[in-house]
Scaffold this motif. Structure first.
Motif, PDB file in Angstrom:
ATOM      1  N   ARG A  37      22.439  15.027 -25.651  1.00  0.00           N
ATOM      2  CA  ARG A  37      22.907  14.934 -24.266  1.00  0.00           C
ATOM      3  C   ARG A  37      22.923  16.306 -23.605  1.00  0.00           C
ATOM      4  O   ARG A  37      22.913  17.346 -24.271  1.00  0.00           O
ATOM      5  CB  ARG A  37      24.299  14.310 -24.199  1.00  0.00           C
ATOM      6  CG  ARG A  37      25.416  15.184 -24.737  1.00  0.00           C
ATOM      7  CD  ARG A  37      26.790  14.547 -24.571  1.00  0.00           C
ATOM      8  NE  ARG A  37      26.976  13.399 -25.437  1.00  0.00           N
ATOM      9  CZ  ARG A  37      28.164  12.945 -25.813  1.00  0.00           C
ATOM     10  NH1 ARG A  37      29.270  13.550 -25.379  1.00  0.00           N
ATOM     11  NH2 ARG A  37      28.281  11.912 -26.605  1.00  0.00           N
ATOM     12  N   LEU A  38      22.954  16.274 -22.281  1.00  0.00           N
ATOM     13  CA  LEU A  38      23.021  17.496 -21.483  1.00  0.00           C
ATOM     14  C   LEU A  38      24.407  18.102 -21.609  1.00  0.00           C
ATOM     15  O   LEU A  38      25.414  17.392 -21.596  1.00  0.00           O
ATOM     16  CB  LEU A  38      22.738  17.156 -20.015  1.00  0.00           C
ATOM     17  CG  LEU A  38      22.381  18.299 -19.070  1.00  0.00           C
ATOM     18  CD1 LEU A  38      21.008  18.854 -19.407  1.00  0.00           C
ATOM     19  CD2 LEU A  38      22.404  17.799 -17.625  1.00  0.00           C
ATOM     20  N   GLY A  39      24.484  19.415 -21.744  1.00  0.00           N
ATOM     21  CA  GLY A  39      25.783  20.054 -21.864  1.00  0.00           C
ATOM     22  C   GLY A  39      25.704  21.552 -21.707  1.00  0.00           C
ATOM     23  O   GLY A  39      24.641  22.160 -21.851  1.00  0.00           O
ATOM     24  N   ASP A  40      26.841  22.150 -21.407  1.00  0.00           N
ATOM     25  CA  ASP A  40      26.981  23.587 -21.217  1.00  0.00           C
ATOM     26  C   ASP A  40      27.572  24.171 -22.493  1.00  0.00           C
ATOM     27  O   ASP A  40      28.697  23.839 -22.879  1.00  0.00           O
ATOM     28  CB  ASP A  40      27.894  23.866 -20.020  1.00  0.00           C
ATOM     29  CG  ASP A  40      28.061  25.348 -19.734  1.00  0.00           C
ATOM     30  OD1 ASP A  40      27.574  26.187 -20.527  1.00  0.00           O
ATOM     31  OD2 ASP A  40      28.688  25.679 -18.712  1.00  0.00           O
ATOM     32  N   ILE A  41      26.848  25.046 -23.144  1.00  0.00           N
ATOM     33  CA  ILE A  41      27.285  25.607 -24.420  1.00  0.00           C
ATOM     34  C   ILE A  41      28.560  26.425 -24.266  1.00  0.00           C
ATOM     35  O   ILE A  41      29.302  26.610 -25.227  1.00  0.00           O
ATOM     36  CB  ILE A  41      26.147  26.468 -25.016  1.00  0.00           C
ATOM     37  CG1 ILE A  41      26.353  26.682 -26.506  1.00  0.00           C
ATOM     38  CG2 ILE A  41      26.001  27.777 -24.284  1.00  0.00           C
ATOM     39  CD1 ILE A  41      25.158  27.311 -27.190  1.00  0.00           C
ATOM     40  N   TYR A  42      28.838  26.903 -23.053  1.00  0.00           N
ATOM     41  CA  TYR A  42      30.053  27.673 -22.810  1.00  0.00           C
ATOM     42  C   TYR A  42      31.269  26.782 -22.567  1.00  0.00           C
ATOM     43  O   TYR A  42      32.410  27.240 -22.669  1.00  0.00           O
ATOM     44  CB  TYR A  42      29.892  28.567 -21.574  1.00  0.00           C
ATOM     45  CG  TYR A  42      28.905  29.691 -21.726  1.00  0.00           C
ATOM     46  CD1 TYR A  42      28.882  30.501 -22.853  1.00  0.00           C
ATOM     47  CD2 TYR A  42      27.994  29.974 -20.717  1.00  0.00           C
ATOM     48  CE1 TYR A  42      27.984  31.543 -22.981  1.00  0.00           C
ATOM     49  CE2 TYR A  42      27.089  31.015 -20.833  1.00  0.00           C
ATOM     50  CZ  TYR A  42      27.090  31.798 -21.964  1.00  0.00           C
ATOM     51  OH  TYR A  42      26.204  32.842 -22.079  1.00  0.00           O
ATOM     52  N   ALA A  43      31.047  25.528 -22.196  1.00  0.00           N
ATOM     53  CA  ALA A  43      32.160  24.622 -21.855  1.00  0.00           C
ATOM     54  C   ALA A  43      31.794  23.218 -22.320  1.00  0.00           C
ATOM     55  O   ALA A  43      31.427  22.355 -21.520  1.00  0.00           O
ATOM     56  CB  ALA A  43      32.439  24.653 -20.362  1.00  0.00           C
ATOM     57  N   LEU A  44      31.889  22.985 -23.611  1.00  0.00           N
ATOM     58  CA  LEU A  44      31.504  21.701 -24.184  1.00  0.00           C
ATOM     59  C   LEU A  44      32.505  20.618 -23.802  1.00  0.00           C
ATOM     60  O   LEU A  44      33.709  20.809 -23.917  1.00  0.00           O
ATOM     61  CB  LEU A  44      31.427  21.817 -25.710  1.00  0.00           C
ATOM     62  CG  LEU A  44      30.397  22.818 -26.250  1.00  0.00           C
ATOM     63  CD1 LEU A  44      30.601  23.015 -27.747  1.00  0.00           C
ATOM     64  CD2 LEU A  44      28.984  22.342 -25.956  1.00  0.00           C
ATOM     65  N   ASP A  45      31.988  19.507 -23.353  1.00  0.00           N
ATOM     66  CA  ASP A  45      32.841  18.369 -23.003  1.00  0.00           C
ATOM     67  C   ASP A  45      33.138  17.576 -24.273  1.00  0.00           C
ATOM     68  O   ASP A  45      32.780  16.404 -24.405  1.00  0.00           O
ATOM     69  CB  ASP A  45      32.141  17.501 -21.952  1.00  0.00           C
ATOM     70  CG  ASP A  45      33.047  16.394 -21.432  1.00  0.00           C
ATOM     71  OD1 ASP A  45      34.280  16.511 -21.583  1.00  0.00           O
ATOM     72  OD2 ASP A  45      32.513  15.402 -20.895  1.00  0.00           O
ATOM     73  N   LEU A  46      33.781  18.255 -25.212  1.00  0.00           N
ATOM     74  CA  LEU A  46      34.062  17.676 -26.524  1.00  0.00           C
ATOM     75  C   LEU A  46      35.465  18.099 -26.938  1.00  0.00           C
ATOM     76  O   LEU A  46      35.894  19.215 -26.633  1.00  0.00           O
ATOM     77  CB  LEU A  46      33.052  18.182 -27.567  1.00  0.00           C
ATOM     78  CG  LEU A  46      31.585  17.783 -27.349  1.00  0.00           C
ATOM     79  CD1 LEU A  46      30.674  18.612 -28.238  1.00  0.00           C
ATOM     80  CD2 LEU A  46      31.396  16.293 -27.620  1.00  0.00           C
ATOM     81  N   PRO A  47      36.175  17.255 -27.664  1.00  0.00           N
ATOM     82  CA  PRO A  47      37.542  17.598 -28.066  1.00  0.00           C
ATOM     83  C   PRO A  47      37.568  18.637 -29.175  1.00  0.00           C
ATOM     84  O   PRO A  47      36.606  18.813 -29.925  1.00  0.00           O
ATOM     85  CB  PRO A  47      38.123  16.268 -28.542  1.00  0.00           C
ATOM     86  CG  PRO A  47      36.943  15.461 -28.936  1.00  0.00           C
ATOM     87  CD  PRO A  47      35.823  15.864 -28.047  1.00  0.00           C
TER      88      PRO A  47
END
Length: 343
Positions: free
Chosen positions: A218-228
């Protein structure tokens, strides 16, 4: 609805209230929506993909997806102008999809037709990916020729990870999804993150072709992962940090999502003077020394276990370095603090 965090194993003890169960069954209890759930169990799909497979209009497919999403059975992930849909990580979604798969007659004409059209969609993805590689192969081949063979680097990664199986794997800057494929059989669930929509399309085609199940990209920002926090047993960053303005920040975010006792594998170039990589290939950093990445890892609360250099094939070319680190919150008295340097 009881939601699970991404890549959290469903708790068999969780149950839905009778009202929630009726809501879920009502959402799933329609022929097209049942077909969508069966298809999404086999991978991420867009509205366009589903219209081609199911032979229905875009508004109708969108309506079905909206109802499934509202019921918590399906998640949507925007990627630029596209939106991908996948089964949600909920008890209801995982269980219901499994039950449907076990009960549906796989010889049913409609099921067979859906499967054939799904394969056509995956084939089209693969063809687009091949065209992208053909357009860019010269640039990648130029860089690949400057460092140790991919097989040597991948063997070092496999040795660092070891043969023992683990639960959740995160590949940051996943590119083609090659590391997900390489480590298949060790992880139970894998997630690849990339900032490039084009590379995600390539990764999906690659994983489809390799018949890899249990993996998502999936698309994501390595600096601000939308993961817990505390979500993954292993995180890899393979040839990623030299593209970043702030590698230390990326490592801190990596540490945040790592479970106690979890590991990080970083693979990147040792310091070099090949300035053309900055000018022509968007490298922000011309490699990293042992001490620099070690400092970033330790500042993020991780303990370095091993550092290994994989020499360049010729003098003046690129040495590849592998760092292995661990979250020390478990087994602090073990060898987590021992550092081994292999030249």
């Amino acid at each position: 609805m009881s939601y699970l965090s991404p890549f959290a194993a469903p708790d068999p003890g969780e149950r839905l209230s009778s009202e929630q169960l009726v809501e879920v069954l009502r959402a799933a209890g329609e022929p097209t929506r049942l077909r969508i759930l069966v298809l999404l169990e086999q991978g991420d799909l867009t509205v366009k993909d589903l219209t081609e497979i199911l032979g229905q209009s875009q508004p109708r497919i969108s309506r079905h997806l909206k109802l499934l999403t509202e019921a918590g059975l399906v998640d949507r992930f925007p990627e630029g102008a596209w939106v991908y849909y996948r089964l949600a990580d909920t008890v209801a979604s995982v269980t219901l999809a499994s039950v449907i798969r076990s009960l549906v007659d796989q010889r049913d004409a409609r099921v067979l037709r859906d499967r054939e059209r799904l394969e056509q969609v995956k084939t089209a993805r693969s063809e687009r990916a091949a065209a992208y590689f053909a357009r860019n192969a010269h640039a990648w081949d130029e860089i690949r020729s400057l460092h140790a063979a991919d097989g040597l680097v991948e063997a070092a990664i496999l040795e660092a990870v070891g043969p023992a199986p683990f639960d959740a794997y995160l590949d940051l800057g996943t590119g083609t999804g090659r590391l997900i494929e390489l480590l298949d059989g060790r992880w139970a669930r894998a997630l690849g993150i990339d900032l490039s929509q084009t590379m995600l399309a390539v990764a999906r085609a690659h994983l489809d072709r390799a018949r890899i199940s249990g993996a998502q990209v999936r698309l994501g920002d390595i600096y601000a992962l939308d993961l817990p926090r505390d979500s993954f047993d292993l995180v890899t960053l393979h040839q990623v940090l030299h593209f970043l303005d702030d590698p230390a920040r990326a490592i801190r975010e990596t540490a945040r999502v790592l479970r106690p006792g979890g590991r990080v594998v970083i693979v990147d170039f040792a310091p070099h003077g090949l300035e053309f990589l900055r000018e022509e290939h968007a490298h922000r950093r011309l490699g990293f020394g042992h001490g620099e990445i070690t400092r970033f890892l330790e500042q993020a609360g991780l303990a370095v276990e091993a550092i290994r250099d994989i020499p360049a094939p010729q003098d003046g070319q690129l040495t590849v370095t592998l760092w292995l680190a661990r979250d020390p919150r478990i087994a602090i008295a073990s060898h987590a603090s021992r550092r081994e340097v292999v030249a």
